[in-house]
Scaffold this motif. Structure first.
Motif, PDB file in Angstrom:
ATOM      1  N   UNK A  14       0.817  -1.204   0.000  1.00 38.48           N
ATOM      2  CA  UNK A  14       0.000   0.000   0.000  1.00 38.48           C
ATOM      3  C   UNK A  14       0.855   1.259   0.000  1.00 38.48           C
ATOM      4  N   UNK A  15       2.019   1.197   0.622  1.00 39.03           N
ATOM      5  CA  UNK A  15       2.933   2.340   0.596  1.00 39.03           C
ATOM      6  C   UNK A  15       3.412   2.592  -0.831  1.00 39.03           C
ATOM      7  N   UNK A  16       3.772   1.514  -1.534  1.00 40.18           N
ATOM      8  CA  UNK A  16       4.245   1.649  -2.915  1.00 40.18           C
ATOM      9  C   UNK A  16       3.112   2.071  -3.850  1.00 40.18           C
ATOM     10  N   UNK A  17       1.929   1.459  -3.696  1.00 39.14           N
ATOM     11  CA  UNK A  17       0.803   1.810  -4.550  1.00 39.14           C
ATOM     12  C   UNK A  17       0.347   3.250  -4.298  1.00 39.14           C
ATOM     13  N   UNK A  18       0.418   3.684  -3.051  1.00 42.64           N
ATOM     14  CA  UNK A  18       0.062   5.064  -2.743  1.00 42.64           C
ATOM     15  C   UNK A  18       0.987   6.048  -3.418  1.00 42.64           C
ATOM     16  N   UNK A  19       2.266   5.741  -3.448  1.00 41.20           N
ATOM     17  CA  UNK A  19       3.204   6.638  -4.125  1.00 41.20           C
ATOM     18  C   UNK A  19       3.010   6.595  -5.636  1.00 41.20           C
ATOM     19  N   UNK A  20       2.635   5.423  -6.167  1.00 42.32           N
ATOM     20  CA  UNK A  20       2.360   5.334  -7.605  1.00 42.32           C
ATOM     21  C   UNK A  20       1.096   6.100  -7.978  1.00 42.32           C
ATOM     22  N   UNK A  21       0.086   6.047  -7.125  1.00 40.55           N
ATOM     23  CA  UNK A  21      -1.177   6.711  -7.396  1.00 40.55           C
ATOM     24  C   UNK A  21      -1.240   8.132  -6.877  1.00 40.55           C
ATOM     25  N   UNK A  23      -1.100   9.241  -3.793  1.00 40.04           N
ATOM     26  CA  UNK A  23      -2.016   9.293  -2.660  1.00 40.04           C
ATOM     27  C   UNK A  23      -1.188   9.209  -1.384  1.00 40.04           C
ATOM     28  N   UNK A  24      -1.467  10.112  -0.455  1.00 42.43           N
ATOM     29  CA  UNK A  24      -0.794  10.105   0.831  1.00 42.43           C
ATOM     30  C   UNK A  24      -1.665   9.384   1.850  1.00 42.43           C
ATOM     31  N   UNK A  28      -6.458   9.520   3.719  1.00 46.81           N
ATOM     32  CA  UNK A  28      -7.380   8.547   4.315  1.00 46.81           C
ATOM     33  C   UNK A  28      -8.295   7.916   3.265  1.00 46.81           C
ATOM     34  N   UNK A  29      -7.688   7.405   2.206  1.00 45.61           N
ATOM     35  CA  UNK A  29      -8.428   6.718   1.150  1.00 45.61           C
ATOM     36  C   UNK A  29      -8.285   5.226   1.374  1.00 45.61           C
TER      37      UNK A  29
END
Length: 141
Positions: A14-21, A23-24, A28-29
């Protein structure tokens, strides 16, 4: 795979996908929404289980005299070490099969039929048609 390893793997994913998308965590997504935005259908831990079961199937398809099959099905009759037993090769396979509510004997019988085995290995995920279900379109497993 142990549950603590699975949780750490999910957190890293989720940390990697958040940076790809872009999103921080402060946004709170939900994880499902982030996965949908990036285009990832299966969790990383689910994909690891799929690979585990794919290896199980390839070993079970080997003929009876094959060395790899003999080694994986071998039993050691020696003494066990003190403490909690370590997680063995077959324990991981049993856990992955147990998550899919199937035992090892049934799994060995199903390895001969490719379509039924693929249906067991691949987790069932579908996209929701209701976009307003959680704000953005997401999928449910």
């Amino acid at each position: 795979m142990k549950e603590t390893k699975r949780q750490k793997l999910d957190a890293l994913e989720m940390k990697c996908l958040g940076s790809m998308g872009d999103v921080s965590r402060l946004n709170r997504i939900r994880n499902e929404v982030v996965r949908m935005r990036v285009g990832v259908i299966y969790e990383l831990a689910a994909r690891a289980d799929m690979n585990v079961l794919r290896g199980f199937c390839s070993v079970e398809k080997l003929e009876n005299g094959h060395l790899l099959r003999e080694v994986t099905n071998a039993r050691d009759n020696g003494r066990c070490a003190r403490g909690r037993p370590r997680c063995r090769w077959m324990d991981g396979r049993k856990k992955a099969l147990g998550d899919r509510r199937i035992n090892v004997r049934e799994a060995i019988d199903l390895t001969g039929n490719r379509n039924s085995w693929r249906a067991i290995v691949t987790p069932y995920c579908y996209f929701t048609t209701d976009v307003a279900a959680i704000g953005d379109s997401a999928y449910e497993c």
